[in-house]
Design a protein around this motif. Sequence first.
Motif, short mmCIF file in Angstrom:
data_model
loop_
_atom_site.label_atom_id
_atom_site.label_comp_id
_atom_site.label_asym_id
_atom_site.label_seq_id
_atom_site.Cartn_x
_atom_site.Cartn_y
_atom_site.Cartn_z
N THR A 137 47.64 36.88 27.00
CA THR A 137 48.49 37.33 28.12
C THR A 137 49.70 38.13 27.62
O THR A 137 50.29 37.79 26.60
CB THR A 137 48.98 36.10 28.90
N GLN A 173 52.97 32.16 42.34
CA GLN A 173 51.59 32.64 42.14
C GLN A 173 51.57 34.16 41.98
O GLN A 173 50.85 34.69 41.13
CB GLN A 173 50.72 32.20 43.34
N PRO A 223 44.22 33.66 37.71
CA PRO A 223 44.77 33.03 38.91
C PRO A 223 43.67 32.76 39.95
O PRO A 223 42.62 33.42 39.94
CB PRO A 223 45.78 34.06 39.43
N ASP A 224 43.93 31.81 40.81
CA ASP A 224 42.99 31.46 41.89
C ASP A 224 42.40 32.70 42.56
O ASP A 224 41.20 32.76 42.84
CB ASP A 224 43.72 30.67 42.99
N THR A 282 50.43 25.14 36.37
CA THR A 282 50.12 26.30 35.52
C THR A 282 48.63 26.61 35.53
O THR A 282 48.23 27.76 35.32
CB THR A 282 50.52 26.07 34.04
N SER A 316 45.94 39.21 34.67
CA SER A 316 44.79 38.67 35.41
C SER A 316 43.63 39.66 35.36
O SER A 316 42.48 39.28 35.45
CB SER A 316 45.19 38.40 36.85
N GLY A 324 52.59 35.22 38.47
CA GLY A 324 51.84 34.73 37.31
C GLY A 324 52.73 33.84 36.47
O GLY A 324 53.68 33.21 36.98
N GLY A 325 52.49 33.81 35.18
CA GLY A 325 53.26 32.95 34.30
C GLY A 325 54.76 33.15 34.44
O GLY A 325 55.54 32.19 34.35
N ARG A 356 46.70 26.81 37.93
CA ARG A 356 46.30 27.74 39.00
C ARG A 356 46.52 29.20 38.56
O ARG A 356 46.14 30.13 39.28
CB ARG A 356 47.07 27.45 40.29
N LEU A 357 47.13 29.37 37.40
CA LEU A 357 47.37 30.71 36.87
C LEU A 357 46.65 30.94 35.55
O LEU A 357 46.14 32.03 35.29
CB LEU A 357 48.88 30.92 36.66
#
Lengths: 407, 407, 407, 407
Positions: A141, B359, A388-389, A381, A148, B362-363, A383-384
């Motif tokens: 990342t 969300q 991400p979802d 975290t 993402s 992100g991070g 969910r990321l």
Amino acid sequence: MDFAFTPKVEALRERLLGFMNEHIYPNEERYDAELAANRAGGNPWQPLQVIEDLKPLARKAGLWNLFLPFSERVPEGLTNLEYAPLCEIMGRVPWAPEVFNCSAPDTGNMETLERYASESVKREWLDPLLAGEVRSAFAMTEPAVASSDATNIESRIERDGDHYVLNGRKWWTSGAGDPRCAVYIFMGKSNPDAGRHEQQSMIVVPAESPGITVVRPLNVLGYDDAPHGHCEVLFEDVRVPVSNMLLGEGRGFEIAQGRLGPGRIHHCMRALGVAERALELMCKRLNSRVAFGKPIAAQSVWHERIADFRCRIDMARLLTLKAAYMMDTVGNKIAKAEIAMIKVVAPNVACDVLDAAIQAHGGAGMCDDFPLAKLYAHSRTLRLADGPDEVHRSAIARLELGRHLAR
Amino acid sequence: MDFAFTPKVEALRERLLGFMNEHIYPNEERYDAELAANRAGGNPWQPLQVIEDLKPLARKAGLWNLFLPFSERVPEGLTNLEYAPLCEIMGRVPWAPEVFNCSAPDTGNMETLERYASESVKREWLDPLLAGEVRSAFAMTEPAVASSDATNIESRIERDGDHYVLNGRKWWTSGAGDPRCAVYIFMGKSNPDAGRHEQQSMIVVPAESPGITVVRPLNVLGYDDAPHGHCEVLFEDVRVPVSNMLLGEGRGFEIAQGRLGPGRIHHCMRALGVAERALELMCKRLNSRVAFGKPIAAQSVWHERIADFRCRIDMARLLTLKAAYMMDTVGNKIAKAEIAMIKVVAPNVACDVLDAAIQAHGGAGMCDDFPLAKLYAHSRTLRLADGPDEVHRSAIARLELGRHLAR
Amino acid sequence: MDFAFTPKVEALRERLLGFMNEHIYPNEERYDAELAANRAGGNPWQPLQVIEDLKPLARKAGLWNLFLPFSERVPEGLTNLEYAPLCEIMGRVPWAPEVFNCSAPDTGNMETLERYASESVKREWLDPLLAGEVRSAFAMTEPAVASSDATNIESRIERDGDHYVLNGRKWWTSGAGDPRCAVYIFMGKSNPDAGRHEQQSMIVVPAESPGITVVRPLNVLGYDDAPHGHCEVLFEDVRVPVSNMLLGEGRGFEIAQGRLGPGRIHHCMRALGVAERALELMCKRLNSRVAFGKPIAAQSVWHERIADFRCRIDMARLLTLKAAYMMDTVGNKIAKAEIAMIKVVAPNVACDVLDAAIQAHGGAGMCDDFPLAKLYAHSRTLRLADGPDEVHRSAIARLELGRHLAR
Amino acid sequence: MDFAFTPKVEALRERLLGFMNEHIYPNEERYDAELAANRAGGNPWQPLQVIEDLKPLARKAGLWNLFLPFSERVPEGLTNLEYAPLCEIMGRVPWAPEVFNCSAPDTGNMETLERYASESVKREWLDPLLAGEVRSAFAMTEPAVASSDATNIESRIERDGDHYVLNGRKWWTSGAGDPRCAVYIFMGKSNPDAGRHEQQSMIVVPAESPGITVVRPLNVLGYDDAPHGHCEVLFEDVRVPVSNMLLGEGRGFEIAQGRLGPGRIHHCMRALGVAERALELMCKRLNSRVAFGKPIAAQSVWHERIADFRCRIDMARLLTLKAAYMMDTVGNKIAKAEIAMIKVVAPNVACDVLDAAIQAHGGAGMCDDFPLAKLYAHSRTLRLADGPDEVHRSAIARLELGRHLAR
């Protein structure tokens, strides 16, 4: 698709439950105290003795490296379906998986090395990881782009003679804070002119290579997750031998596909353990407190929540087992829809149960008198992490819509 | 029920917006840096210079003590309806309200003293609080009982000659960590044999009284909220003059009713400011990032969320204004349903917007590079503080059901 | 933005409440019986005598045409803000608005004619509509295309000398089933080569024009909504004088913008009346039934729902009043965000309260022993009529995102 | 717990899928047309020829009575786990189960008779039911009491010599509208002085017994579900031979426990078929329509919904299989938590998918041009039939809380 435990798994499960009762739960306070003492002493970024004390016991008990498929190197390895119920149990205590050498991101890194590294790289890095002597980190990342969409990754991997030269700024590199972190797997763009999914590579980078700076740990809600940490890491002209390249130039996406399946499902298994523990704490609290003349457990508003959570947890577990079974039998690629599905479902269940459990505990749920707050921060975290979802839902939906396109 | 701003409010609003732009937002980094320096120096529990520097400027700008109703003592006081849009703006930055001497729990304590304390107590404690020279704390919640039902409170207040003797263990006593905290308002059981709602009293307790131990700060998710803090406080044989009793023995519930209205609505107003800021950050982030070939802002899944949040925020604001109007015109008691309603609605809106904003980031949303994580932690406590959602919903429902009982 | 009732509105409200109690609620059974008798007699598509009996009483009571703004033609007209609380009350009984000549789609059609028709068209069609002598329908939605995007509308309006010739298949043309339906407003493409939003026109079409076929009534869930109906209507070479064109060729979108504001907000006001009635029925039912040893009303799971609905209804009402106020003061165009917001919020609140009220009634809620099932069917259509939720949410979100675009 | 299809099930499944494609889907229009013709002719309460034509084909294909466990009487019987995937497929078309003699309430009644009736009662009523020659109804719910608590049931069963005399008013007696309905199973209070759960009995009542009046059919939302129907039925001094008593006086609850398990799980299996069909129709519609310049299927707001539904359907199916497996292996009583869980989960999934599918279809979704509206009406009743969601959730939660009570 038989989800009953085999005798082998049942035996491991009983041994693991016993180990948790004997060695893990009774040491939760010691873990916190040791970490607090290190912090008060000015440096929380040190390995904790409690972990080091327990690791040999776990290894001796045959509860070691269970996450990996069977191979010559890992004769103790299990299938995903076999590992699932064990991983869930480990997940009930955040630091327990490390005791069994089953903790992220090492598991994903070991699996990646096992599959895609040369024998010499395996000997150098995989073997000490399998022995629990060192730890590792995964540098993917980046702060500057929406990671993402992995095609956005901008770090560069440039060939220079017998080396690759790495440049880039990464973050959320979990585990980089641990002094035992000896090796990174690094993702970056090696072939900027290739097709969209053939530009990226993954390469093995010794942590002591010149040019690597661990800039800072990042906090998760208010936690720094010392001594593990999630760090911003700067790579400036880091030189790595060409033999450290995994699988081949431009094959980073291919590895990511292979790697992320197991890593994701392990997160989900542990998330189920978290959800079970939260539900258990919630029930105990509701049973024990009285308000307005009756136990809070008698309030039907809590019945609704408990019932919904019991349903959601049990369903998420069944779906996780199905995904594990598919990974074992038809492979991670064909199981991609199921992996995406549990990646959305399990962390959301865990977060929701935790949120309700916090509510059931009142103020006590917000602080570290109970493990709920810390588990919430970690579960949020998920969910990321690893996408991400929203990205997973889109992938699931496109598969579904594609099935119904007129021909 | 006119929600348009009067010219007086409009003028204050413009002045406040200007002050935020000139003095608050530009100092957010300084605040964080100063706190981090104190923490690194070994003691984060110190007043921050940035706050002390800004307070005189706010006072000079006439942006001081706006939360209180007009009185001889507070000629700058405003109605709840007038204060609402100002409080919302202050709420956008967690530490801003203190600059304007409008921060919890001082506001609730000042209002309580103004209403229920004797003139001598007012001179001793209210006047320095109004001047922003000292701070205060409110000691009600107890670790041993479900404090959502205030009749459960077990601390004792026992008469001994000209004094009351206080014993009990409190927690979530916000502000007790601040070295400037000079005074507590303490709730306890003085009349254990009286009727269920006549057993409790509230009394003023100087913070330096012998027998008070600030046991420890409690964390909120991972934050300690230094230098303010939320503390566990032990009261052992603490002696207080009888003249410190507020309103009279056994009238603690009566005060709680009066006190909690304003305190709750202020939390809600600030929560709206938080929600607006989160929505703004979310939109900016979505506009600025590209994934899968287009700005994330073009994804209709985010349209759904943004639209729902815009609706929910605007509706929560209107309901808050209605509650404020009713408190101003018919009193906190008749407005109790509306106060309970916004107490449920506003913190939940704030939490949900923040969760989505995280969300969207992100991070980055999980760490302190953006204010979202910290605001989430704080907003989450508001679903418990001053009564959990469940208790308020039950109160609203019982009023509604009562209206339809057959006669 | 004063939401208190003026004395004029208060007087109308009391008169209307009295009329509902005296003439509407007591006639609900008669209405159902009359319709059932017509149906049993083989033709439910006939005007109901109960409506015709009550209309003169309503008119005499000054409760007539209240939906329209004051004008020379409509001296009884009200602002949107004044009309809102009255419209909500009428909405509690599905057929009540017609008694007051305030029912859709006539209200939208009358408003459109009042604004955009020539005086001669007004005399021919608006005046009898205002007198309640005839009814009308609005022909926009088409079965063949996603009509949520009005630029998709494919019906043709072609000039031929002094006439326009209309061709197209419409559906969900509400009211076309009523034998009193005397006139359509028809939307179609007159200028296919113009800009995307200048292709459509609206034109007035006498219902007895040759070439119009009411193909069939459409059911809503299982209801046919006789004698009103929602019909599929075929227009084949229907000739209409050019003077029937509203505002001018290619200005259909412009009219739609103007028309849909009032139509939408009226739906929302009535939806609030529906939600209130559903909540009232729910509370009464819960109060009256006992299960597992106590009234169901004592179950806190119902407290949660009731409280949330009370909050949502009150907030939706406030937002509706705000939208009405804005339409009155700054116009429908500037109020477009607020109109879109209530268009999403109010029908969803109504549907959700109804669903819960049905659940509270058990089987009784699913059948016509209570008005809940029928109200649900109607309210569910409002999440689609005049644009589905998704389109409105997208519009709201784009406005919000636009506000935060970097310049 | 092996959820893979056995070869036997796989063969049945392929045969059933073929039958659906060849005989069911192609006859959906014929079914509607025949019913419409009957209705237009003045009497929709007649058996439909299409069903009678197809039944022999199904029987010949060995797709008959699959719902029952294997026994001498039912050699074709299957386990619940075997039946599940077949029942789901049948559930895709509301009238299909009857073609296979697998439709409610006959299945539950046949199972009850098979388990609890005397051989002579079986010969008189079970055999013709198994042959598909007659139909049956189950008379339990009463309009006067909250029947969700079955101890509230007030109908009386009084011994008079060799007969029992039945009195009571029932409703939601499904199937009583069908002229082929030949027999009722009736629940009532025979032992009012016994313990709370020993007061009720179940007894077999020939439909032609004097004293039975089918008062009226009840509608479900707007549907009357002719020719099946859900009726209010009055029992006045209905005399039944004592030998018709099932299992014994006062054992009605015991039977209810045994009966309701299979009945509930069948509803859930069919609900999954409904959900799958709704999701399929939704995807096809979204793929086929264009709005605002792109297929609606490209909107990520729909991706979110589709993905969540795919997850929820797959999880509900796995949980249903688990419940079926447990019923087969450890019995309905031990499986009660799992039965309650799917009873909550499956109908809610079906309702939610249908609601979204309706939204995706616009107006077309509300009318009978697509099966969605009718399926919604039916699925909505399942959140009430055989116990409302709230009762099942409470049962699940009490089991969960009980597990965590301190000993």
